[in-house]
Design a protein around this motif. Structure first.
Motif, PDB file in Angstrom:
ATOM      1  N   ASP A   6       4.423   3.675  -0.546  1.00 46.07           N
ATOM      2  CA  ASP A   6       3.795   3.196   0.685  1.00 46.07           C
ATOM      3  C   ASP A   6       3.261   4.409   1.448  1.00 46.07           C
ATOM      4  O   ASP A   6       3.855   5.491   1.408  1.00 46.07           O
ATOM      5  N   SER A   7       2.146   4.199   2.132  1.00 49.10           N
ATOM      6  CA  SER A   7       1.552   5.306   2.889  1.00 49.10           C
ATOM      7  C   SER A   7       2.269   5.515   4.225  1.00 49.10           C
ATOM      8  O   SER A   7       2.042   6.518   4.888  1.00 49.10           O
ATOM      9  N   ASN A  10       1.851  -6.682  -3.673  1.00 46.82           N
ATOM     10  CA  ASN A  10       2.443  -7.786  -2.913  1.00 46.82           C
ATOM     11  C   ASN A  10       1.943  -7.778  -1.474  1.00 46.82           C
ATOM     12  O   ASN A  10       2.177  -6.816  -0.745  1.00 46.82           O
ATOM     13  N   PHE A  11       1.208  -8.809  -1.115  1.00 43.95           N
ATOM     14  CA  PHE A  11       0.716  -8.974   0.257  1.00 43.95           C
ATOM     15  C   PHE A  11       0.034  -7.700   0.753  1.00 43.95           C
ATOM     16  O   PHE A  11       0.397  -7.148   1.790  1.00 43.95           O
ATOM     17  N   THR A  49       9.124 -11.253  -1.440  1.00 46.26           N
ATOM     18  CA  THR A  49       8.916  -9.964  -0.768  1.00 46.26           C
ATOM     19  C   THR A  49       9.242 -10.146   0.722  1.00 46.26           C
ATOM     20  O   THR A  49       9.363 -11.277   1.211  1.00 46.26           O
ATOM     21  N   GLY A  50       9.336  -9.023   1.446  1.00 45.20           N
ATOM     22  CA  GLY A  50       9.618  -9.097   2.880  1.00 45.20           C
ATOM     23  C   GLY A  50       8.565  -9.925   3.607  1.00 45.20           C
ATOM     24  O   GLY A  50       8.877 -10.822   4.399  1.00 45.20           O
ATOM     25  N   TYR A  51       7.286  -9.661   3.318  1.00 44.03           N
ATOM     26  CA  TYR A  51       6.202 -10.407   3.976  1.00 44.03           C
ATOM     27  C   TYR A  51       6.171 -11.852   3.517  1.00 44.03           C
ATOM     28  O   TYR A  51       5.844 -12.751   4.279  1.00 44.03           O
ATOM     29  N   ASP A  88      -0.385   7.636  -1.152  1.00 42.67           N
ATOM     30  CA  ASP A  88      -1.570   6.817  -0.928  1.00 42.67           C
ATOM     31  C   ASP A  88      -2.104   6.288  -2.254  1.00 42.67           C
ATOM     32  O   ASP A  88      -2.250   7.050  -3.213  1.00 42.67           O
ATOM     33  N   ALA A  89      -2.420   5.000  -2.267  1.00 42.75           N
ATOM     34  CA  ALA A  89      -2.932   4.356  -3.478  1.00 42.75           C
ATOM     35  C   ALA A  89      -4.195   5.042  -3.995  1.00 42.75           C
ATOM     36  O   ALA A  89      -4.509   4.951  -5.179  1.00 42.75           O
ATOM     37  N   GLY A 136       2.253  -0.279  -2.037  1.00 39.72           N
ATOM     38  CA  GLY A 136       2.291  -0.870  -0.695  1.00 39.72           C
ATOM     39  C   GLY A 136       3.583  -1.657  -0.559  1.00 39.72           C
ATOM     40  O   GLY A 136       3.590  -2.830  -0.180  1.00 39.72           O
TER      41      GLY A 136
END
Ligand code: SAM
Length: 296
Positions: free
Chosen positions: A103-104, A149-150, A224-226, A130-131, A80
């Motif tokens: 990432d999906s 992460n987030f 992280t970005g978030y 997908d995880a 993710g």
């Protein structure tokens, strides 16, 4: 339309971006299963001498040296990864480790690959995936660390199995993690954090540490970005590090699965509303207000 799509710049054409930064994207991850560390090594095709042989052999007489394929020392997965800010920044700090960002959302992958290309990194690759399908992409023992992460909180009970920290997800990570492998969580969401702590034992993992201030605990970890966005809005970072223990015979889940049940009883205590739970908290506040008004 997904909020992410709505914010896309006018000149953003997904296919064009994916093609332009294709060197940093693996569209068929299953083809590298079991050989990521070798296949992604930048000098693929070049071979190193075994160190022990080198130590006992005249370095100039190449015919006496034994060869082995060059490979990364370890493979980490940023599951993710979003736009890949953390993936790229941590990769700079550990050039001997391969960082795979998954990432999906293909749009995230396009942005992440662009970021890696700009930074001229050769130990990062991004995967649209997908995880839920990790064992199709990676072999047993292949991954040393999974960074969560987030992760998207999926607050509702009916979506709980999509949470990347759900016991069934943790159980699937066991299939690809090294025996001493790690799963590291960071989140702004106290409800998701509290829920995630309840999953560890059910999935047969051991807690190495937990923290209500991961930024203080891991000061050298890149943000992280978030994390950058949400801490600017008042969030603190909660998280843990866990490692797989003996596999449980069955996964017992008798805890509450809705994140609502992990919110504080008094919602006025909540000075920061976790990302992805604004709607849930507003609805709950309104519902409680209505039932209070009815009682009057
Ligand atoms: C809140 S964002 C966090 C992004 C990044 N890790 C960060 O901290 O900036 C969550 C990301 O997880 C991705 N995601 C959610 N469920 C996923 C799944 N099952 N498999 C892969 N990615 C997933 C979403 O597309 C989104 O980009």
């Amino acid at each position: 339309m997904h909020a992410l799509h709505a914010r896309l710049p006018k000149n953003f054409i997904l296919e064009e971006r994916l093609e332009r930064f294709a060197n940093f994207i693996e569209p068929a991850p299953w083809t590298l299963k079991g050989r990521w560390a070798e296949a992604c090594y930048p000098s693929l095709g070049i071979v190193n001498d075994f160190e022990d042989v080198l130590n006992n052999t005249d370095k100039c007489s190449k015919e006496h040296s034994v060869k082995k394929p060059a490979r990364f020392d370890a493979v980490h997965l940023d599951l993710g990864c979003g736009k890949g800010v953390f993936t790229c920044d941590i990769a700079v700090m550990h050039p001997n480790i391969l960082f795979i960002g998954m990432d999906s959302e293909p749009i995230c992958i396009a942005y992440a690959a662009q970021h890696a290309s700009k930074a001229k990194l050769d130990n990062v690759i991004f995967v649209p995936g997908d995880a839920a399908k990790l064992s199709r992409y990676f072999s047993a023992n292949e991954i040393s660390c999974i960074h969560l992460n987030f992760p998207t909180p999926f607050p509702r009970k009916k979506e709980c199995t999509k949470r990347l920290t759900h016991a069934h997800m943790l159980n699937s990570y066991r299939e690809i993690l090294a025996p001493d492998g790690l799963v590291r969580l960071k989140t702004d969401s106290i409800p998701l954090y509290r829920f995630s702590l309840t999953q560890i034992e059910s999935a047969g993992y051991k807690l190495r540490w937990k923290s209500d201030n991961v930024r203080e605990m891991l000061p050298n970890d890149p943000a992280t970005g978030y994390e950058l966005r949400l801490t600017a809005q008042g969030a603190t970072v909660h998280g843990y590090e866990i490692t797989p223990g003996p596999r449980p015979q069955s996964i017992e889940l008798d805890m509450s699965m809705s994140l609502i049940d992990y919110l504080p009883e008094d919602l006025s205590e909540l000075d920061y509303i976790p990302h992805g739970m604004q709607g849930t908290v507003t609805n709950l506040r309104n519902k409680r207000l209505r039932s209070k008004n009815k009682q009057i």
